[in-house]
Design a protein around this motif. Sequence first.
Motif, PDB file in Angstrom:
ATOM      1  N   ASN A 163       6.348   2.076   3.407  1.00 17.41           N
ATOM      2  CA  ASN A 163       5.564   3.137   2.927  1.00 17.41           C
ATOM      3  C   ASN A 163       5.095   4.092   4.191  1.00 17.41           C
ATOM      4  O   ASN A 163       4.628   3.479   5.145  1.00 17.41           O
ATOM      5  CB  ASN A 163       4.429   2.945   2.170  1.00 17.41           C
ATOM      6  CG  ASN A 163       3.531   4.009   1.605  1.00 17.41           C
ATOM      7  OD1 ASN A 163       3.722   5.146   1.921  1.00 17.41           O
ATOM      8  ND2 ASN A 163       3.035   3.527   0.615  1.00 17.41           N
ATOM      9  N   PRO A 164       5.419   5.420   4.258  1.00 15.13           N
ATOM     10  CA  PRO A 164       4.893   6.190   5.460  1.00 15.13           C
ATOM     11  C   PRO A 164       3.262   6.295   5.582  1.00 15.13           C
ATOM     12  O   PRO A 164       2.944   6.641   6.595  1.00 15.13           O
ATOM     13  CB  PRO A 164       5.273   7.757   4.891  1.00 15.13           C
ATOM     14  CG  PRO A 164       6.575   7.438   3.978  1.00 15.13           C
ATOM     15  CD  PRO A 164       6.128   6.267   3.387  1.00 15.13           C
ATOM     16  N   LYS A 165       2.578   5.882   4.753  1.00 13.66           N
ATOM     17  CA  LYS A 165       1.150   5.882   4.753  1.00 13.66           C
ATOM     18  C   LYS A 165       0.869   4.673   5.546  1.00 13.66           C
ATOM     19  O   LYS A 165      -0.067   4.605   6.392  1.00 13.66           O
ATOM     20  CB  LYS A 165       0.526   5.570   3.315  1.00 13.66           C
ATOM     21  CG  LYS A 165       0.778   7.059   2.563  1.00 13.66           C
ATOM     22  CD  LYS A 165      -0.196   6.808   1.319  1.00 13.66           C
ATOM     23  CE  LYS A 165      -0.010   7.885   0.288  1.00 13.66           C
ATOM     24  NZ  LYS A 165      -0.528   7.519  -0.929  1.00 13.66           N
ATOM     25  N   ILE A 166       1.722   3.702   5.535  1.00 11.47           N
ATOM     26  CA  ILE A 166       1.365   2.361   6.305  1.00 11.47           C
ATOM     27  C   ILE A 166       1.911   2.551   7.776  1.00 11.47           C
ATOM     28  O   ILE A 166       1.095   2.061   8.659  1.00 11.47           O
ATOM     29  CB  ILE A 166       1.913   1.076   5.517  1.00 11.47           C
ATOM     30  CG1 ILE A 166       1.278   0.944   4.469  1.00 11.47           C
ATOM     31  CG2 ILE A 166       1.751  -0.107   6.583  1.00 11.47           C
ATOM     32  CD1 ILE A 166       1.872  -0.159   3.523  1.00 11.47           C
ATOM     33  N   SER A 167       3.108   3.107   7.857  1.00  7.95           N
ATOM     34  CA  SER A 167       3.795   3.052   9.235  1.00  7.95           C
ATOM     35  C   SER A 167       4.795   4.505   9.173  1.00  7.95           C
ATOM     36  O   SER A 167       5.557   4.467   8.266  1.00  7.95           O
ATOM     37  CB  SER A 167       4.570   2.094   9.552  1.00  7.95           C
ATOM     38  OG  SER A 167       5.283   1.991  10.805  1.00  7.95           O
ATOM     39  N   ASP A 224      -0.800   5.338  12.552  1.00  3.88           N
ATOM     40  CA  ASP A 224      -0.985   5.059  11.424  1.00  3.88           C
ATOM     41  C   ASP A 224      -1.670   3.589  11.061  1.00  3.88           C
ATOM     42  O   ASP A 224      -2.226   3.312  12.013  1.00  3.88           O
ATOM     43  CB  ASP A 224       0.510   4.852  10.885  1.00  3.88           C
ATOM     44  CG  ASP A 224       1.305   3.923  11.886  1.00  3.88           C
ATOM     45  OD1 ASP A 224       0.798   2.834  12.423  1.00  3.88           O
ATOM     46  OD2 ASP A 224       2.482   4.262  12.063  1.00  3.88           O
ATOM     47  N   ILE A 225      -1.696   3.271  10.030  1.00  6.13           N
ATOM     48  CA  ILE A 225      -2.258   2.057   9.692  1.00  6.13           C
ATOM     49  C   ILE A 225      -2.037   0.685  10.307  1.00  6.13           C
ATOM     50  O   ILE A 225      -2.590   0.014  10.853  1.00  6.13           O
ATOM     51  CB  ILE A 225      -2.367   1.714   8.091  1.00  6.13           C
ATOM     52  CG1 ILE A 225      -3.246   2.823   7.385  1.00  6.13           C
ATOM     53  CG2 ILE A 225      -3.008   0.130   7.780  1.00  6.13           C
ATOM     54  CD1 ILE A 225      -2.987   2.512   5.836  1.00  6.13           C
ATOM     55  N   GLY A 226      -0.730   0.665  10.679  1.00  9.87           N
ATOM     56  CA  GLY A 226      -0.075  -0.402  11.404  1.00  9.87           C
ATOM     57  C   GLY A 226      -0.731  -0.425  12.771  1.00  9.87           C
ATOM     58  O   GLY A 226      -1.209  -1.363  13.532  1.00  9.87           O
ATOM     59  N   TYR A 258      11.166  -5.383  10.136  1.00  7.56           N
ATOM     60  CA  TYR A 258      11.149  -5.526   8.557  1.00  7.56           C
ATOM     61  C   TYR A 258      11.756  -4.688   7.895  1.00  7.56           C
ATOM     62  O   TYR A 258      12.573  -5.389   6.914  1.00  7.56           O
ATOM     63  CB  TYR A 258       9.544  -5.086   8.351  1.00  7.56           C
ATOM     64  CG  TYR A 258       9.200  -5.026   6.815  1.00  7.56           C
ATOM     65  CD1 TYR A 258       8.889  -6.089   6.107  1.00  7.56           C
ATOM     66  CD2 TYR A 258       9.185  -3.967   6.053  1.00  7.56           C
ATOM     67  CE1 TYR A 258       8.444  -6.439   4.682  1.00  7.56           C
ATOM     68  CE2 TYR A 258       9.038  -3.958   4.800  1.00  7.56           C
ATOM     69  CZ  TYR A 258       8.638  -5.134   4.149  1.00  7.56           C
ATOM     70  OH  TYR A 258       8.447  -5.018   2.751  1.00  7.56           O
ATOM     71  N   GLU A 259      12.043  -3.841   8.200  1.00  7.10           N
ATOM     72  CA  GLU A 259      13.232  -2.907   7.289  1.00  7.10           C
ATOM     73  C   GLU A 259      14.595  -3.499   7.481  1.00  7.10           C
ATOM     74  O   GLU A 259      15.210  -3.546   6.564  1.00  7.10           O
ATOM     75  CB  GLU A 259      13.273  -1.337   7.765  1.00  7.10           C
ATOM     76  CG  GLU A 259      11.788  -0.793   7.481  1.00  7.10           C
ATOM     77  CD  GLU A 259      11.858   0.765   7.964  1.00  7.10           C
ATOM     78  OE1 GLU A 259      12.701   1.147   8.829  1.00  7.10           O
ATOM     79  OE2 GLU A 259      10.799   1.472   7.696  1.00  7.10           O
TER      80      GLU A 259
END
Length: 77
Positions: free
Chosen positions: A72-76, A28-30, A63-64
């Motif tokens: 967001n699932p797109k990020i992680s 993912d992006i992370g 973080y959560e």
Amino acid sequence: MDMLNKFTGGSSSKPATTTTTQSGNKPDIGDKVFGGILKKTGHDSQVSESNREKITDGVRGFYEKTTGKKVNPKISN
């Protein structure tokens, strides 16, 4: 996106390659940002792919837990 490419040393004119992690998931992006940071600082070869995944999952969990918001699932994922 251009800012991310500039930071990670990529180019927006190059097509992005899709790789998979050892667990078989697409990074993912992370994961990509963390990998870029390791590469820029010269620590890329010192951290295994499984440890990278554990670190980014830990950061996401922290973080959560502290904010009470889901990432967001797109990020992680």
